[in-house]
Design a protein around this motif. Structure first.
Motif, short mmCIF file in Angstrom:
data_model
loop_
_atom_site.label_atom_id
_atom_site.label_comp_id
_atom_site.label_asym_id
_atom_site.label_seq_id
_atom_site.Cartn_x
_atom_site.Cartn_y
_atom_site.Cartn_z
N HIS A 1 0.80 -1.26 0.09
CA HIS A 1 -0.02 -0.07 -0.24
C HIS A 1 0.81 1.24 0.02
O HIS A 1 0.22 2.27 -0.07
N TYR A 2 2.07 1.14 0.29
CA TYR A 2 2.89 2.36 0.45
C TYR A 2 4.12 2.10 -0.47
O TYR A 2 5.34 2.17 -0.13
N SER A 3 3.91 1.86 -1.61
CA SER A 3 5.12 1.39 -2.62
C SER A 3 5.66 2.83 -3.50
O SER A 3 6.86 2.46 -3.87
N ASN A 4 5.32 3.85 -3.09
CA ASN A 4 5.74 5.15 -3.71
C ASN A 4 6.57 5.96 -2.63
O ASN A 4 6.63 5.69 -1.51
N ALA A 5 7.44 6.58 -2.96
CA ALA A 5 8.53 7.18 -2.19
C ALA A 5 8.97 8.46 -2.90
O ALA A 5 9.23 8.57 -4.19
N ASP A 6 9.20 9.36 -2.07
CA ASP A 6 9.77 10.81 -2.41
C ASP A 6 11.06 10.60 -2.49
O ASP A 6 11.83 9.51 -2.17
N ALA A 7 11.77 11.89 -2.79
CA ALA A 7 13.21 11.64 -3.48
C ALA A 7 14.01 11.71 -2.16
O ALA A 7 15.07 11.18 -1.86
N ASP A 8 13.40 12.17 -0.97
CA ASP A 8 14.13 11.63 0.40
C ASP A 8 13.70 10.36 1.07
O ASP A 8 14.12 10.38 2.23
N GLY A 9 13.13 9.57 0.21
CA GLY A 9 12.68 8.27 0.87
C GLY A 9 11.54 8.27 1.56
O GLY A 9 11.11 6.88 2.06
N ARG A 10 10.79 9.28 1.84
CA ARG A 10 9.51 9.04 2.57
C ARG A 10 8.27 8.20 1.62
O ARG A 10 8.14 8.73 0.43
N ARG A 11 7.89 7.25 2.22
CA ARG A 11 6.91 6.31 1.39
C ARG A 11 5.63 6.97 1.50
O ARG A 11 5.31 7.51 2.70
N PHE A 12 4.91 7.02 0.80
CA PHE A 12 3.26 7.14 0.83
C PHE A 12 2.56 6.49 -0.31
O PHE A 12 3.02 5.75 -1.16
N GLN A 13 1.20 6.70 -0.19
CA GLN A 13 0.22 5.95 -1.03
C GLN A 13 -0.68 6.99 -1.60
O GLN A 13 -0.83 8.27 -0.98
N LEU A 14 -1.32 6.82 -2.81
CA LEU A 14 -2.07 7.61 -3.42
C LEU A 14 -3.58 7.55 -3.18
O LEU A 14 -4.18 6.29 -3.42
N THR A 15 -4.14 8.46 -2.88
CA THR A 15 -5.73 8.20 -2.39
C THR A 15 -6.64 9.46 -3.27
O THR A 15 -5.85 10.22 -3.67
N SER A 16 -7.76 8.90 -3.40
CA SER A 16 -8.55 9.98 -4.34
C SER A 16 -8.61 11.30 -3.65
O SER A 16 -8.70 11.40 -2.47
N ILE A 17 -8.86 12.31 -4.30
CA ILE A 17 -8.90 13.53 -4.07
C ILE A 17 -10.29 14.24 -4.55
O ILE A 17 -10.46 15.33 -4.44
N LEU A 18 -11.15 13.23 -5.18
CA LEU A 18 -12.36 13.58 -5.79
C LEU A 18 -13.58 13.51 -4.60
O LEU A 18 -13.43 12.79 -3.82
#
Length: 424
Positions: free
Chosen positions: A175-192
């Motif tokens: 669920h947190y497969s994305n990461a910023d350049a600084d290594g902080r992991r995140f997931q993408l959720t709807s903004i609608l």
């Protein structure tokens, strides 16, 4: 009380024994019955039943109906004795208070009916299932591995601190497969927006308004964008891809974890090698009580355990900065809890009441319960091994005291309690 937790005997017909040790820590084979988990219909059970019926409690008709079905049985005695106590627990709870009753499936369904009558079915919150052990290989039915914990509140306005459990490694990976350049992991959720919101229909940075609008206002969107909390889709050339939708970046290090459910499988029982083990076969782990206390009370609140046994609730309350009251029917249980607090919570300040402090009180205890008087007298002189296994005729030797006897190794003192002097 702000919170009441009770783990009463389950009518399992079992004798629970405490293992005593020598001063050197070696196990002594002799054991003593701490309490007998057996109920039967007798005068006290009948009196308890009558007290509930006469109390005007909404549980009275339920108890009467159960008696018409169960008769004057051992199980009915258990339910009557529990009901009269639960009525009093309901009376002393604050409006924001909660009660947790720990039981097994033997009588949990009957106890729930009684609690519905006392607290009101609308104040039933959860039936928690705690997996306390692994499957038994010799089970003749489906292996019994779980206890039930019934959670009720005094009113609808109750103390509640949302409990979380850490995300598992597999959950984080998926669920947190994305990461910023600084290594902080995140997931993408709807903004609608999930429902039509005309006031949220606006264009944002070239992205047209969604059919039902955005989830946030322009001001909030601008704040999220400034803090880098919005992910924007881009084409291969790096330009914004306005044919797709922006998404919210939910960072892992800002999440508390998953909200706990009513199925608890992450707390193991107190095993034979656990440091907190006190010798009670039904002893519950401290982390189990810490979870309950953290969710339904705050620092400084008063926690009551009216069947405190070996003091697990008391230790958990002390560690979480709660005030506490523990009650038990046996003198030895209080002795065990004192030792537990001295060892694990040496700064705890408490007072023991109900223990004889003068000759008059000692006489009173001997008249009310000669067996408990014997326990108390043995405690006074420091007995380490109690030899009376059950109530009955005095066999002459009630306890042993071990001591270092120089070159002869370990010596022992024989203790015999004879309360005849109380008649003087």
């Amino acid at each position: 009380m702000d919170l009441i937790y009770l783990d009463p005997p389950f009518n399992s017909k079992a004798n629970y024994n405490l293992l005593y040790r020598t001063p050197q820590g070696d196990a002594i084979q002799a054991q003593t019955t701490a309490f007998q988990d057996t109920w039967w219909w007798d005068t006290p059970a009948a009196v308890a039943f009558d007290d509930v019926v006469a109390s005007g409690s909404r549980a009275a008709p339920i108890l009467i109906a159960l008696k018409s079905y169960l008769g004057e049985s051992d199980l009915m005695a258990y339910l009557a004795m529990m009901s009269v106590r639960l009525v009093e627990m309901h009376r002393i709870l604050r409006p924001t208070g909660s009660l947790y009753l720990h039981c097994d499936p033997t009588a949990s369904h009957y106890l729930k009916l009684i609690l519905d009558g006392i607290f009101g079915f609308e104040n039933f919150k959860n039936e928690i299932t705690w997996k306390r052990t692994a499957a038994h290989g010799d089970s003749r039915t489906w292996s019994r591995v779980a206890d039930k914990i019934l959670f009720y509140t005094r009113t609808q306005d109750f103390t509640w601190n949302i409990p979380y459990e850490p995300h598992s490694d597999s959950y984080v990976s998926s669920h947190y497969s994305n990461a910023d350049a600084d290594g902080r992991r995140f997931q993408l959720t709807s903004i609608l927006s999930p429902s039509p919101r005309p006031n949220m229909m606006y264009e944002w940075k070239g992205f047209p308004s969604p059919p039902m609008g955005w989830r946030y206002s322009r001001e909030t969107m601008a704040d999220l964008d400034r803090r880098g909390m919005i992910w924007y889709p881009r084409t291969k050339s790096g330009a914004l891809d306005t044919a797709k939708r922006p998404r919210y970046k939910r960072y892992l290090d800002e999440q508390k974890g998953n909200v706990l459910t009513t199925i608890w499988t992450d707390i193991p029982p107190v095993n034979a090698r656990a440091k907190e083990r006190m010798g009670y076969p039904t002893q519950k782990p401290v982390v189990l009580l810490e979870r309950i206390l953290a969710a339904s009370s705050n620092p400084g609140d008063i926690v009551l355990d009216p069947f405190c046994g070996c003091g697990t609730t008391i230790e958990a309350a002390q560690r979480l900065d709660r005030r506490w009251i523990g009650i038990d029917v046996t003198h030895h249980a209080i002795d065990v809890i004192e030792g537990r607090l001295d060892e694990r919570c040496p700064k705890a300040s408490y007072k023991v009441t109900g223990r004889p402090e003068n000759l008059s009180e000692a006489r009173d205890l001997a008249k009310r319960d000669a067996y408990e008087f014997q326990w108390w007298a043995n405690w006074l002189v420091g007995v380490q091994n109690y030899l009376e296994h059950k109530k009955g005729a005095d066999k002459g030797i009630d306890g042993l005291i071990y001591f270092k006897n120089g070159p002869r190794g370990i010596g022992k003192v024989i203790v015999s309690v004879t309360p005849s002097w109380l008649r003087l």
